[in-house]
Scaffold this active site. Structure first.
Site, PDB file in Angstrom:
ATOM      1  N   HIS A 226      73.291  40.980  95.433  1.00 13.79           N
ATOM      2  CA  HIS A 226      72.543  41.000  93.652  1.00 13.79           C
ATOM      3  C   HIS A 226      74.291  40.349  93.701  1.00 13.79           C
ATOM      4  O   HIS A 226      74.421  40.199  91.827  1.00 13.79           O
ATOM      5  CB  HIS A 226      72.165  41.870  93.296  1.00 13.79           C
ATOM      6  CG  HIS A 226      71.126  42.489  93.268  1.00 13.79           C
ATOM      7  ND1 HIS A 226      69.904  41.790  92.458  1.00 13.79           N
ATOM      8  CD2 HIS A 226      70.712  43.405  94.311  1.00 13.79           C
ATOM      9  CE1 HIS A 226      68.682  42.073  93.162  1.00 13.79           C
ATOM     10  NE2 HIS A 226      69.536  43.669  93.991  1.00 13.79           N
ATOM     11  N   ASP A 282      72.443  47.866  95.592  1.00 12.85           N
ATOM     12  CA  ASP A 282      70.525  47.667  96.796  1.00 12.85           C
ATOM     13  C   ASP A 282      70.445  46.160  97.184  1.00 12.85           C
ATOM     14  O   ASP A 282      70.943  45.663  97.460  1.00 12.85           O
ATOM     15  CB  ASP A 282      69.386  47.756  95.789  1.00 12.85           C
ATOM     16  CG  ASP A 282      69.466  46.974  94.363  1.00 12.85           C
ATOM     17  OD1 ASP A 282      70.636  46.217  94.183  1.00 12.85           O
ATOM     18  OD2 ASP A 282      68.573  46.607  93.538  1.00 12.85           O
ATOM     19  N   GLU A 283      69.541  46.903  97.945  1.00 11.58           N
ATOM     20  CA  GLU A 283      68.312  44.951  98.695  1.00 11.58           C
ATOM     21  C   GLU A 283      69.648  44.709  99.041  1.00 11.58           C
ATOM     22  O   GLU A 283      69.409  43.111  98.863  1.00 11.58           O
ATOM     23  CB  GLU A 283      67.776  43.874  97.743  1.00 11.58           C
ATOM     24  CG  GLU A 283      66.753  45.269  97.086  1.00 11.58           C
ATOM     25  CD  GLU A 283      65.776  45.031  95.525  1.00 11.58           C
ATOM     26  OE1 GLU A 283      64.526  45.206  95.293  1.00 11.58           O
ATOM     27  OE2 GLU A 283      66.572  43.912  94.751  1.00 11.58           O
ATOM     28  N   VAL A 284      70.470  44.817 100.035  1.00 10.48           N
ATOM     29  CA  VAL A 284      71.355  43.795 101.036  1.00 10.48           C
ATOM     30  C   VAL A 284      71.379  44.220 102.434  1.00 10.48           C
ATOM     31  O   VAL A 284      71.654  46.262 102.384  1.00 10.48           O
ATOM     32  CB  VAL A 284      72.418  43.754 100.065  1.00 10.48           C
ATOM     33  CG1 VAL A 284      72.983  45.175  99.570  1.00 10.48           C
ATOM     34  CG2 VAL A 284      73.042  42.701 101.010  1.00 10.48           C
ATOM     35  N   HIS A 651      64.538  35.966  94.373  1.00  7.76           N
ATOM     36  CA  HIS A 651      63.822  36.825  94.288  1.00  7.76           C
ATOM     37  C   HIS A 651      63.290  36.113  93.009  1.00  7.76           C
ATOM     38  O   HIS A 651      62.250  37.288  92.756  1.00  7.76           O
ATOM     39  CB  HIS A 651      64.449  37.983  94.015  1.00  7.76           C
ATOM     40  CG  HIS A 651      65.696  39.022  95.078  1.00  7.76           C
ATOM     41  ND1 HIS A 651      64.999  40.402  94.289  1.00  7.76           N
ATOM     42  CD2 HIS A 651      65.492  39.396  96.062  1.00  7.76           C
ATOM     43  CE1 HIS A 651      65.892  40.799  95.187  1.00  7.76           C
ATOM     44  NE2 HIS A 651      65.918  40.577  96.703  1.00  7.76           N
TER      45      HIS A 651
END
Length: 678
Positions: A226, A282-284, A651
């Site tokens: 992010h 997160d999300e990585v 995203h």
């Protein structure tokens, strides 16, 4: 003679008193959050106007940094009593026939006692009634009750943040995690700051204002993933994990930490009362520029370094926990509603070893934030939280006030999810819970107020009343007692038409993804009727047209209720105006579909009507859009600066796809009108 004058004065005062309207002895008191225990026993003889001045004096003393135990609040007695067996921030409030007493074992508890007294006094004022006789014993179910402010895609007007702090204080919210991204005027890494960012001093003033109301703001500075708000700039491209992507840092590049620590340092100047430093994470997946190390190992290398930074400054780091669970192969057990507890146990028995072999690398000083926006009650979610606690780690949950909704929060302001995660956190004796309010598709922040109030109720009180009762209390607190009646409820009715609106003018496409289509007018926007084959279009879109007609009636009723609410509301008209603008935008789409059906009709008269409506549609939409922007602009900075650099939008965040508000929020409507003109 003197005696005669005294008699005359007495008679005059008696006559004046007789002319004063008598106050009601009955009123409806709807407190939010509802106290742990409240015993109401009729009316006191206390006129609410007689204590309003003392109440404001006491509140001002606290927010000015004074001690409530020492303030002379006249008719309100405030007692700091260390012997009270209450949780921190708990209080006792007693209103007898003639006296008001607030006791607590903490200054924060006295403050929250004042917040409850303020609500009671407001209800009495609204209904022209005496204060009630009541005994309240109250304390929080969860110690930390925080909301997220996500400002990555826009800022509110500065004054709105101050107003927000007052609202949050009234709801007994005591924490904020602010995802600051590029909306802080960084001094050590100035390239990162958007040109419309608030300065360190401006954010510090807001932070100080919040802290004076028992709300502690802690920053979230996204890291590892992010990271587009940083890595989109050419100056930082060398720090990318993937040279072609602005999403993630390379955790093996030491300059990564120089940049991140500079951002942390400035953020902590802006939010000096922080107890937490949320580092994201997160999300990585990262490779360390193809280093051969596993994504989990790379993430833990990064996490240990940023956690050490926090620890050295007396802060507790917070980390989103999803990636270790994904890398270990247990994440799917959290979101599969078809799995039994036994099946979840089986998945964990097989894959937990993938976590355990790295367990010694997980920093112990970190709070692992278990975010779950749809299934917090699942066995897999409980199992994940259990793994962290059983291995000696601190864990906290995160629920959501909205998830990827465009115009307003849906699913009853996500009430069920908020309730379930709050109750689970209470049952598991967690320290607290976070309410995320993501800005991905950027609804007007004012429309989050209902979800915030819901969160405040369940985290302070647990489940003591039904959803309907809770939302009734919200309407009373927000607008006044008249609007507590169900006849003024409209939010649930508006949800369906709003959900339909999102893609109703598109053919099988999603509003968020149109920017990736080469010719969206031809490839995505709904086709128009062919006048040579009347009825064909209507047959193809019959279900959609029927839904538009149904929604048209629903929204008309909603607009009628909003209009009645605006007349009856004692306060917060702006909230109603915001919902009204949402409803009008949605109604345009319903009317457009019905007009297309008229154009498809074989009757020349129907077609003539449709053509006239189509001819006026652009002007109609421009009027709706202009009024909506006028209302939104009262609290929101609508457009990004001209020099703003958009990121790669990994995203598909709708609010990231254009600089002007109307160009992303109503891109579909503009394409539709363009197609009509063609």
């Amino acid at each position: 003679m003197k005696f005669t004058r005294l008699i005359h004065l007495f008679l005059l005062l008696a006559a004046v008193a007789a002319c004063q309207p008598k106050l009601n002895t009955e009123a409806n008191f709807n407190l939010l959050p509802i106290p742990a225990r409240a015993d109401f026993n009729g009316a006191s003889s206390i006129d609410p106007s007689s204590i309003r001045g003392d109440l404001e004096k006491a509140k001002n003393e606290f927010t000015s940094g004074g001690k409530l135990e020492a303030v002379d609040a006249g008719s309100i007695e405030l007692v700091l009593n260390s012997s009270l067996n209450l949780k921190h921030e708990g209080y006792q409030l007693s209103i007898t026939s003639n006296d008001v007493l607030i006791q607590s074992n903490s200054e924060a508890g006295l403050w929250y006692g004042l917040m409850t007294l303020d609500q009671i006094t407001q209800d009495s004022e609204d209904q022209e009634a005496y204060l009630p006789r009541v005994e309240i014993l109250d304390e929080p179910a969860l110690a930390y009750r925080a909301i997220q402010l996500d400002v990555k895609h826009h800022l509110e007007q500065k004054e709105y943040y101050y107003e927000l702090m007052d609202r949050l204080a009234a709801l007994k919210i005591n924490g904020i995690i602010i995802e600051i991204e590029d909306k802080l005027g960084y001094e050590l890494q100035p390239v990162v700051a958007s040109s419309d960012a608030f300065s360190i001093a401006e954010w510090k003033a807001i932070s100080d204002y919040a802290m004076a109301r028992n709300i502690r703001i802690s920053p979230l500075v996204q890291g590892l993933g992010h990271a587009s708000f940083i890595l989109k700039h050419p100056e930082y491209e060398e720090l990318r994990d993937d040279p072609a992507s602005d999403w993630a840092f390379n955790p093996l590049n030491e300059k990564t930490y120089e940049v991140q620590f500079d951002l942390y340092t400035d953020a902590l100047k802006a939010f000096p009362h922080a107890t937490y430093l949320h580092v994201g994470g997160d999300e990585v997946h990262t490779t360390g520029r193809n280093s051969g190390k596993s994504p989990l190992e790379l993430q833990l290398i990064w996490l240990n370094k940023v956690s050490k930074y926090a620890e050295d400054r007396g802060l507790t780091p917070i980390f989103w926990d999803d990636m270790p669970l994904k890398n270990a192969g247990v994440y799917s057990s959290i979101y599969n509603s078809n799995l039994t507890a036994a099946q979840v146990d089986s998945i964990w028995a097989k894959n937990e070893i993938n976590l355990n072999k790295f367990v010694d690398l997980f920093p112990k000083n970190c709070v692992y934030m278990r975010w779950n926006y749809s299934m917090p009650e699942s066995p897999g979610n409980d199992q994940a939280m259990k793994w962290f606690t059983e291995n000696g780690f601190k864990v906290m949950g995160a629920t959501a006030g909205q998830t990827r909704w465009n115009l307003m929060p849906l699913e009853n302001s996500n009430t069920a999810n908020i309730r379930d995660f709050a109750l689970s956190s209470i049952d598991n004796e967690a320290d607290g819970l976070l309410l995320t309010l993501w800005d991905d598709d950027s609804p007007l922040f004012e429309l989050y107020q209902r979800g915030i109030a819901t969160f405040a109720e369940y985290t302070w009180s647990g489940e003591k009343r039904s959803e309907d009762q809770l939302h009734t209390a919200f309407r009373q607190r927000m607008f006044g007692p008249k609007l507590a009646s169900g006849e003024f409820a409209f939010v649930e009715s508006l949800e369906g038409p709003v959900a339909f609106w999102k893609n109703a003018l598109l053919d099988g496409k999603d509003r968020n993804r149109l920017r990736r289509i080469e010719d969206p007018i031809q490839e995505a926007v709904i086709e128009l009727p062919d006048l040579d084959t009347p009825g064909t279009w209507t047959e193809k879109y019959q279900e959609r047209v029927s839904k538009a007609a149904e929604n048209l009636e629903i929204v008309e009723e909603v607009l009628s209720k909003i209009e009645a609410s605006k007349k009856a509301a004692k306060r917060n008209q702006y909230n109603l105006e915001a919902y009204e603008q949402v409803a009008k935008a949605v109604q345009f789409t319903n009317q457009a579909l019905i007009t297309l059906a008229k154009l498809d009709h074989p009757s020349g008269e129907e077609r003539a009507i449709a053509k006239a409506e189509l001819a006026g549609m652009e002007a109609q939409w421009n009027s709706i859009e202009s009024e909506l922007e006028k209302v939104y602009g009262k609290t929101r900075a609508l457009n990004k600066p001209d020099d703003y650099v958009l990121d790669q939008d990994h995203h598909v965040h709708l609010a990231n796809q254009a600089k002007r508000f109307s160009d992303w929020q109503f891109y579909v409507e503009d394409l539709f009108l363009e197609k009509i003109k063609e």
